[in-house]
Design a protein around this motif. Structure first.
Motif, PDB file in Angstrom:
ATOM      1  N   ALA A 134       0.950  -1.364   0.305  1.00  0.00           N
ATOM      2  CA  ALA A 134       0.402   0.083  -0.083  1.00  0.00           C
ATOM      3  C   ALA A 134       0.961   1.016   0.308  1.00  0.00           C
ATOM      4  N   ALA A 135       1.695   0.975   0.950  1.00  0.00           N
ATOM      5  CA  ALA A 135       3.030   2.113   0.775  1.00  0.00           C
ATOM      6  C   ALA A 135       3.368   2.631  -0.996  1.00  0.00           C
ATOM      7  N   CYS A 136       3.736   1.584  -1.281  1.00  0.00           N
ATOM      8  CA  CYS A 136       4.520   1.813  -2.281  1.00  0.00           C
ATOM      9  C   CYS A 136       3.548   2.248  -3.335  1.00  0.00           C
ATOM     10  N   LEU A 137       2.514   1.438  -3.139  1.00  0.00           N
ATOM     11  CA  LEU A 137       0.879   2.063  -4.135  1.00  0.00           C
ATOM     12  C   LEU A 137       0.781   3.486  -4.011  1.00  0.00           C
ATOM     13  N   TYR A 138       0.551   4.070  -3.291  1.00  0.00           N
ATOM     14  CA  TYR A 138       0.518   5.232  -2.192  1.00  0.00           C
ATOM     15  C   TYR A 138       1.888   6.325  -3.211  1.00  0.00           C
ATOM     16  N   ILE A 139       3.279   5.207  -2.500  1.00  0.00           N
ATOM     17  CA  ILE A 139       4.094   6.770  -3.634  1.00  0.00           C
ATOM     18  C   ILE A 139       4.014   6.532  -5.187  1.00  0.00           C
ATOM     19  N   ALA A 140       3.888   5.935  -5.802  1.00  0.00           N
ATOM     20  CA  ALA A 140       3.575   5.993  -7.358  1.00  0.00           C
ATOM     21  C   ALA A 140       2.618   7.192  -7.274  1.00  0.00           C
ATOM     22  N   CYS A 141       1.164   6.598  -6.633  1.00  0.00           N
ATOM     23  CA  CYS A 141      -0.230   7.461  -7.160  1.00  0.00           C
ATOM     24  C   CYS A 141       0.145   8.973  -7.036  1.00  0.00           C
ATOM     25  N   ARG A 142       1.140   9.560  -5.687  1.00  0.00           N
ATOM     26  CA  ARG A 142       1.550  10.232  -5.541  1.00  0.00           C
ATOM     27  C   ARG A 142       2.541  11.218  -6.476  1.00  0.00           C
ATOM     28  N   LEU A 143       3.329  10.347  -7.062  1.00  0.00           N
ATOM     29  CA  LEU A 143       4.306  10.517  -8.490  1.00  0.00           C
ATOM     30  C   LEU A 143       3.157  11.274  -9.054  1.00  0.00           C
ATOM     31  N   GLU A 144       2.447  10.292  -9.671  1.00  0.00           N
ATOM     32  CA  GLU A 144       1.694  10.812 -10.833  1.00  0.00           C
ATOM     33  C   GLU A 144       0.618  11.162 -10.564  1.00  0.00           C
ATOM     34  N   LYS A 145       0.369  12.017  -9.265  1.00  0.00           N
ATOM     35  CA  LYS A 145      -0.461  12.232  -9.086  1.00  0.00           C
ATOM     36  C   LYS A 145      -2.094  12.797  -9.103  1.00  0.00           C
ATOM     37  N   PRO A 147      -5.837  11.379  -7.068  1.00  0.00           N
ATOM     38  CA  PRO A 147      -6.294  11.699  -6.419  1.00  0.00           C
ATOM     39  C   PRO A 147      -6.124  10.960  -5.170  1.00  0.00           C
ATOM     40  N   HIS A 148      -5.634   9.589  -5.412  1.00  0.00           N
ATOM     41  CA  HIS A 148      -6.383   8.856  -3.779  1.00  0.00           C
ATOM     42  C   HIS A 148      -4.780   9.355  -2.832  1.00  0.00           C
ATOM     43  N   LEU A 149      -5.911   9.622  -1.590  1.00  0.00           N
ATOM     44  CA  LEU A 149      -5.293   9.709  -0.198  1.00  0.00           C
ATOM     45  C   LEU A 149      -4.797   9.117   0.131  1.00  0.00           C
ATOM     46  N   LEU A 150      -3.729   8.785   1.648  1.00  0.00           N
ATOM     47  CA  LEU A 150      -3.205   7.905   2.358  1.00  0.00           C
ATOM     48  C   LEU A 150      -5.034   7.004   3.121  1.00  0.00           C
ATOM     49  N   ILE A 151      -5.701   7.702   3.540  1.00  0.00           N
ATOM     50  CA  ILE A 151      -6.564   6.823   4.218  1.00  0.00           C
ATOM     51  C   ILE A 151      -7.375   6.240   3.526  1.00  0.00           C
ATOM     52  N   ASP A 152      -7.578   6.556   1.912  1.00  0.00           N
ATOM     53  CA  ASP A 152      -8.288   5.397   0.799  1.00  0.00           C
ATOM     54  C   ASP A 152      -7.337   4.404   1.048  1.00  0.00           C
ATOM     55  N   PHE A 153      -5.908   4.049   1.200  1.00  0.00           N
ATOM     56  CA  PHE A 153      -5.565   3.041   1.176  1.00  0.00           C
ATOM     57  C   PHE A 153      -5.521   2.147   2.286  1.00  0.00           C
ATOM     58  N   SER A 154      -5.860   3.103   3.974  1.00  0.00           N
ATOM     59  CA  SER A 154      -6.069   1.837   5.448  1.00  0.00           C
ATOM     60  C   SER A 154      -7.206   1.884   5.269  1.00  0.00           C
ATOM     61  N   VAL A 156      -8.869   0.741   2.295  1.00  0.00           N
ATOM     62  CA  VAL A 156      -9.250  -1.013   1.557  1.00  0.00           C
ATOM     63  C   VAL A 156      -8.620  -1.593   2.736  1.00  0.00           C
ATOM     64  N   LEU A 157      -7.237  -1.345   3.374  1.00  0.00           N
ATOM     65  CA  LEU A 157      -6.797  -2.437   3.958  1.00  0.00           C
ATOM     66  C   LEU A 157      -8.042  -2.803   5.336  1.00  0.00           C
ATOM     67  N   GLN A 158      -8.002  -1.798   6.045  1.00  0.00           N
ATOM     68  CA  GLN A 158      -8.641  -1.642   6.899  1.00  0.00           C
ATOM     69  C   GLN A 158      -7.852  -1.604   8.861  1.00  0.00           C
ATOM     70  N   VAL A 159      -6.849  -1.156   8.477  1.00  0.00           N
ATOM     71  CA  VAL A 159      -5.924  -0.761   9.036  1.00  0.00           C
ATOM     72  C   VAL A 159      -6.045   0.993   9.801  1.00  0.00           C
ATOM     73  N   ASP A 160      -5.485   1.623  10.856  1.00  0.00           N
ATOM     74  CA  ASP A 160      -4.653   2.875  11.131  1.00  0.00           C
ATOM     75  C   ASP A 160      -3.744   3.267  10.175  1.00  0.00           C
ATOM     76  N   ARG A 166       3.552   5.720   8.588  1.00  0.00           N
ATOM     77  CA  ARG A 166       4.301   5.469   9.792  1.00  0.00           C
ATOM     78  C   ARG A 166       5.125   4.448   8.201  1.00  0.00           C
ATOM     79  N   THR A 167       4.573   3.713   7.922  1.00  0.00           N
ATOM     80  CA  THR A 167       5.265   2.526   6.810  1.00  0.00           C
ATOM     81  C   THR A 167       5.889   3.271   5.660  1.00  0.00           C
ATOM     82  N   PHE A 168       4.423   4.398   5.252  1.00  0.00           N
ATOM     83  CA  PHE A 168       5.250   4.961   3.697  1.00  0.00           C
ATOM     84  C   PHE A 168       6.965   5.924   3.763  1.00  0.00           C
TER      85      PHE A 168
END
Length: 187
Positions: A134-145, A147-154, A156-160, A166-168
């Motif tokens: 999820a952290a790696c995918l979020y990095i890729a999304c940020r680089l590609e600009k 509209p996904h936010l970190l909370i979208d990934f959390s 999907v994973l049902q994590v805090d 912190r992992t990101f």
């Protein structure tokens, strides 16, 4: 006097050369500059039942002599390293997240490159694979600009979100990745 090689993509001199894997990777942008420098040959022999078996040992391009597991048909003697299995599982997890969040294939491939870089630098040890993906995918999304936010990934994973954050943060710092800031969205 030896000349230092630079990345053809970003011009960086920070290259990771691994003679065991036979590749050269830019640690800044992640592009593979040289790959499969090791040349290997495969010979087969026919067994008593008419099947074919490989002579010798199969050595993948990125082999470091790690654990080998047998896959596929036993008659062909195909083997796969545990690192390759880890990468396949990560790719499946990334694909699942991309489908759920409607993220394009280019981001998936970029995220997989970041995952491989994290794996090679042992940044995945002690971390849940889904968090690293999820952290790696979020990095890729940020680089590609996207509209996904970190909370979208959390979600999907049902994590805090702070655990994922912190992992990101750790992965971006350890891989020396500079990301664009998240700006305001105009509706």
């Amino acid at each position: 006097m030896a000349t230092r090689s630079s990345c053809k993509n970003c011009g960086s001199f920070d290259l990771e050369i691994d003679p065991c894997r036979g590749d050269t990777v830019c640690t800044i942008c992640g592009i593979v500059l040289e790959d499969s420098v090791i040349v290997s040959e495969v010979q087969f022999e026919e067994n008593a039942h008419g099947g074919s078996t490989a002579i010798g040992q199969f050595v993948p391009n990125d082999s470091k002599g790690g654990n080998m597991t047998i896959i596929g048909s036993f008659t062909y003697g195909l083997q796969k390293e545990s690192k390759e299995i880890t990468i396949q599982k990560a790719k499946s997890e990334l694909s699942r997240m991309c489908q759920l969040l409607r993220i394009n294939q280019h981001c998936l491939e970029t995220a997989l490159t970041f995952y491989k870089m994290a794996l090679n630098r042992h940044l995945t040890k002690g971390r849940r694979s889904s968090l690293v993906c999820a952290a790696c995918l979020y990095i890729a999304c940020r680089l590609e600009k996207t509209p996904h936010l970190l909370i979208d990934f959390s979600d999907v994973l049902q994590v805090d979100p702070f655990t994922l954050g912190r992992t990101f943060t750790s992965i971006t710092q350890d891989l020396y990745i500079t990301l664009p800031l998240v700006g305001k969205f105009h509706i």
